[in-house]
Design a protein around this motif. Structure first.
Motif, PDB file in Angstrom:
ATOM      1  N   VAL A 197     -24.426  82.025  27.497  1.00 49.04           N
ATOM      2  CA  VAL A 197     -24.769  81.789  26.091  1.00 49.04           C
ATOM      3  C   VAL A 197     -26.269  81.973  25.866  1.00 49.04           C
ATOM      4  CG1 VAL A 197     -22.873  80.154  25.760  1.00 49.04           C
ATOM      5  CG2 VAL A 197     -25.128  79.308  26.358  1.00 49.04           C
ATOM      6  N   LYS A 198     -26.635  82.113  24.630  1.00 52.87           N
ATOM      7  CA  LYS A 198     -28.042  82.234  24.251  1.00 52.87           C
ATOM      8  C   LYS A 198     -28.563  80.847  23.881  1.00 52.87           C
ATOM      9  CE  LYS A 198     -27.544  86.961  22.889  1.00 52.87           C
ATOM     10  NZ  LYS A 198     -27.972  88.050  22.076  1.00 52.87           N
ATOM     11  N   ALA A 199     -28.891  80.087  24.889  1.00 53.05           N
ATOM     12  CA  ALA A 199     -29.327  78.705  24.687  1.00 53.05           C
ATOM     13  C   ALA A 199     -30.783  78.665  24.247  1.00 53.05           C
ATOM     14  CB  ALA A 199     -29.156  77.920  25.982  1.00 53.05           C
ATOM     15  N   GLN A 200     -31.102  77.665  23.458  1.00 56.47           N
ATOM     16  CA  GLN A 200     -32.477  77.447  23.028  1.00 56.47           C
ATOM     17  C   GLN A 200     -33.078  76.321  23.852  1.00 56.47           C
ATOM     18  OE1 GLN A 200     -32.590  76.747  18.827  1.00 56.47           O
ATOM     19  NE2 GLN A 200     -31.376  78.561  18.361  1.00 56.47           N
ATOM     20  N   VAL A 201     -34.383  76.423  24.090  1.00 52.46           N
ATOM     21  CA  VAL A 201     -35.061  75.446  24.930  1.00 52.46           C
ATOM     22  C   VAL A 201     -34.927  74.029  24.364  1.00 52.46           C
ATOM     23  CG1 VAL A 201     -37.379  75.644  23.912  1.00 52.46           C
ATOM     24  CG2 VAL A 201     -37.127  75.082  26.334  1.00 52.46           C
ATOM     25  N   LYS A 202     -34.830  73.882  23.053  1.00 47.83           N
ATOM     26  CA  LYS A 202     -34.719  72.544  22.472  1.00 47.83           C
ATOM     27  C   LYS A 202     -33.401  71.855  22.848  1.00 47.83           C
ATOM     28  CE  LYS A 202     -33.092  74.055  17.912  1.00 47.83           C
ATOM     29  NZ  LYS A 202     -33.416  74.042  16.476  1.00 47.83           N
ATOM     30  N   TYR A 203     -32.411  72.609  23.299  1.00 45.56           N
ATOM     31  CA  TYR A 203     -31.134  72.031  23.717  1.00 45.56           C
ATOM     32  C   TYR A 203     -30.987  71.957  25.245  1.00 45.56           C
ATOM     33  CZ  TYR A 203     -29.887  72.933  18.864  1.00 45.56           C
ATOM     34  OH  TYR A 203     -29.859  72.968  17.500  1.00 45.56           O
ATOM     35  N   LEU A 204     -31.995  72.394  25.976  1.00 47.34           N
ATOM     36  CA  LEU A 204     -31.882  72.490  27.438  1.00 47.34           C
ATOM     37  C   LEU A 204     -31.579  71.147  28.089  1.00 47.34           C
ATOM     38  CD1 LEU A 204     -31.935  74.324  29.878  1.00 47.34           C
ATOM     39  CD2 LEU A 204     -34.425  74.047  29.959  1.00 47.34           C
ATOM     40  N   GLN A 205     -32.265  70.077  27.676  1.00 49.90           N
ATOM     41  CA  GLN A 205     -31.987  68.763  28.273  1.00 49.90           C
ATOM     42  C   GLN A 205     -30.571  68.290  27.951  1.00 49.90           C
ATOM     43  OE1 GLN A 205     -34.726  65.601  27.443  1.00 49.90           O
ATOM     44  NE2 GLN A 205     -35.688  65.827  29.444  1.00 49.90           N
ATOM     45  N   CYS A 206     -30.125  68.545  26.756  1.00 46.20           N
ATOM     46  CA  CYS A 206     -28.764  68.146  26.391  1.00 46.20           C
ATOM     47  C   CYS A 206     -27.745  68.910  27.229  1.00 46.20           C
ATOM     48  CB  CYS A 206     -28.531  68.387  24.897  1.00 46.20           C
ATOM     49  SG  CYS A 206     -26.945  67.761  24.305  1.00 46.20           S
ATOM     50  N   ILE A 207     -27.972  70.201  27.404  1.00 50.77           N
ATOM     51  CA  ILE A 207     -27.087  71.012  28.243  1.00 50.77           C
ATOM     52  C   ILE A 207     -27.101  70.484  29.672  1.00 50.77           C
ATOM     53  CG2 ILE A 207     -26.735  73.308  29.237  1.00 50.77           C
ATOM     54  CD1 ILE A 207     -27.941  74.441  26.585  1.00 50.77           C
ATOM     55  N   ALA A 208     -28.301  70.202  30.191  1.00 56.01           N
ATOM     56  CA  ALA A 208     -28.435  69.760  31.583  1.00 56.01           C
ATOM     57  C   ALA A 208     -27.759  68.418  31.832  1.00 56.01           C
ATOM     58  CB  ALA A 208     -29.912  69.688  31.957  1.00 56.01           C
ATOM     59  N   VAL A 209     -27.994  67.443  30.966  1.00 55.24           N
ATOM     60  CA  VAL A 209     -27.387  66.126  31.176  1.00 55.24           C
ATOM     61  C   VAL A 209     -25.876  66.217  31.030  1.00 55.24           C
ATOM     62  CG1 VAL A 209     -27.531  65.169  28.817  1.00 55.24           C
ATOM     63  CG2 VAL A 209     -27.747  63.652  30.778  1.00 55.24           C
ATOM     64  N   THR A 210     -25.411  67.092  30.160  1.00 52.64           N
ATOM     65  CA  THR A 210     -23.968  67.286  30.005  1.00 52.64           C
ATOM     66  C   THR A 210     -23.375  67.944  31.242  1.00 52.64           C
ATOM     67  OG1 THR A 210     -24.289  67.478  27.614  1.00 52.64           O
ATOM     68  CG2 THR A 210     -22.175  68.226  28.502  1.00 52.64           C
ATOM     69  N   CYS A 211     -24.086  68.906  31.822  1.00 51.72           N
ATOM     70  CA  CYS A 211     -23.616  69.542  33.065  1.00 51.72           C
ATOM     71  C   CYS A 211     -23.505  68.516  34.183  1.00 51.72           C
ATOM     72  CB  CYS A 211     -24.565  70.674  33.468  1.00 51.72           C
ATOM     73  SG  CYS A 211     -24.487  72.115  32.387  1.00 51.72           S
ATOM     74  N   LEU A 212     -24.491  67.626  34.273  1.00 53.65           N
ATOM     75  CA  LEU A 212     -24.433  66.577  35.291  1.00 53.65           C
ATOM     76  C   LEU A 212     -23.260  65.632  35.029  1.00 53.65           C
ATOM     77  CD1 LEU A 212     -25.805  65.402  37.820  1.00 53.65           C
ATOM     78  CD2 LEU A 212     -27.147  63.955  36.284  1.00 53.65           C
ATOM     79  N   TYR A 213     -23.036  65.308  33.789  1.00 54.60           N
ATOM     80  CA  TYR A 213     -21.913  64.428  33.416  1.00 54.60           C
ATOM     81  C   TYR A 213     -20.573  65.078  33.768  1.00 54.60           C
ATOM     82  CZ  TYR A 213     -19.004  61.389  30.499  1.00 54.60           C
ATOM     83  OH  TYR A 213     -18.043  60.518  30.042  1.00 54.60           O
ATOM     84  N   LEU A 214     -20.437  66.359  33.454  1.00 54.32           N
ATOM     85  CA  LEU A 214     -19.198  67.079  33.788  1.00 54.32           C
ATOM     86  C   LEU A 214     -18.998  67.150  35.304  1.00 54.32           C
ATOM     87  CD1 LEU A 214     -19.379  69.948  31.161  1.00 54.32           C
ATOM     88  CD2 LEU A 214     -17.571  68.225  31.331  1.00 54.32           C
ATOM     89  N   ALA A 215     -20.070  67.404  36.042  1.00 58.09           N
ATOM     90  CA  ALA A 215     -19.973  67.464  37.506  1.00 58.09           C
ATOM     91  C   ALA A 215     -19.581  66.100  38.075  1.00 58.09           C
ATOM     92  CB  ALA A 215     -21.302  67.944  38.100  1.00 58.09           C
ATOM     93  N   ALA A 216     -20.156  65.037  37.503  1.00 58.98           N
ATOM     94  CA  ALA A 216     -19.806  63.688  37.966  1.00 58.98           C
ATOM     95  C   ALA A 216     -18.341  63.388  37.687  1.00 58.98           C
ATOM     96  CB  ALA A 216     -20.702  62.658  37.281  1.00 58.98           C
TER      97      ALA A 216
END
Length: 160
Positions: A82-101
């Motif tokens: 996807v064409k992610a924007q830097v302002k959403y990077l932390q939200c994407i990252a914490v969500t990825c960690l949540y999904l992995a957990a």
């Protein structure tokens, strides 16, 4: 995975071939063009800081190393898709960690989304994280798991 009738080297070969197959069919990595991830405004430094931040969260919540490896893999796959924007990077990252957990951890270890949002220090609400979870799952067609470097290390360790 036990392979009856096979010697240890044949068993190792089968396990590694299976992991390589998963890796080649699903593994994606963000491509850096000039000074940003292709199609985004995310710089290599911002990406690196985000991965290190995810590692800190992984340690804070006492998740398995495999959880961190899967979280980075999910992050890479979504940033390559996807064409992610830097302002959403932390939200994407914490969500990825949540999904992995949710994929790797025991249920009693996984924090609530509200607790995750508060303790992570990200500036996103639990509703925004849950919305991002749905977006990531849709973009990855609900197929989160792919072989990670930790899987290869565990495969070799199992066969030693």
């Amino acid at each position: 995975m036990k392979c009856p009738g096979l010697c240890e080297s044949q068993r190792l070969e089968i396990l590694l071939e299976n992991a390589l197959f998963l890796e080649t069919t699903k593994w994606k990595v963000p491509c850096f063009v000039e000074s940003a991830i292709k199609g985004t405004d995310i710089s290599p430094t911002q990406y690196e800081q985000t991965v290190l931040w995810m590692e800190g969260l992984n340690l804070r919540f006492q998740f398995y190393p495999e959880t961190f490896g899967l979280a980075v893999s999910i992050l890479n796959r979504i940033l390559a898709s996807v064409k992610a924007q830097v302002k959403y990077l932390q939200c994407i990252a914490v969500t990825c960690l949540y999904l992995a957990a949710k994929t790797n951890e025991e249920d009693e270890i996984i924090p609530s989304v509200k607790k995750l949002a508060e303790q992570s220090g990200c500036m996103y609400s639990s509703a925004e994280i849950l919305r991002m979870e749905r977006i990531i799952l849709d973009k990855l067609q609900w197929d989160l798991y792919t072989s990670t470097p930790v899987d290869f290390l565990n495969t070799v360790r199992i066969c030693d």
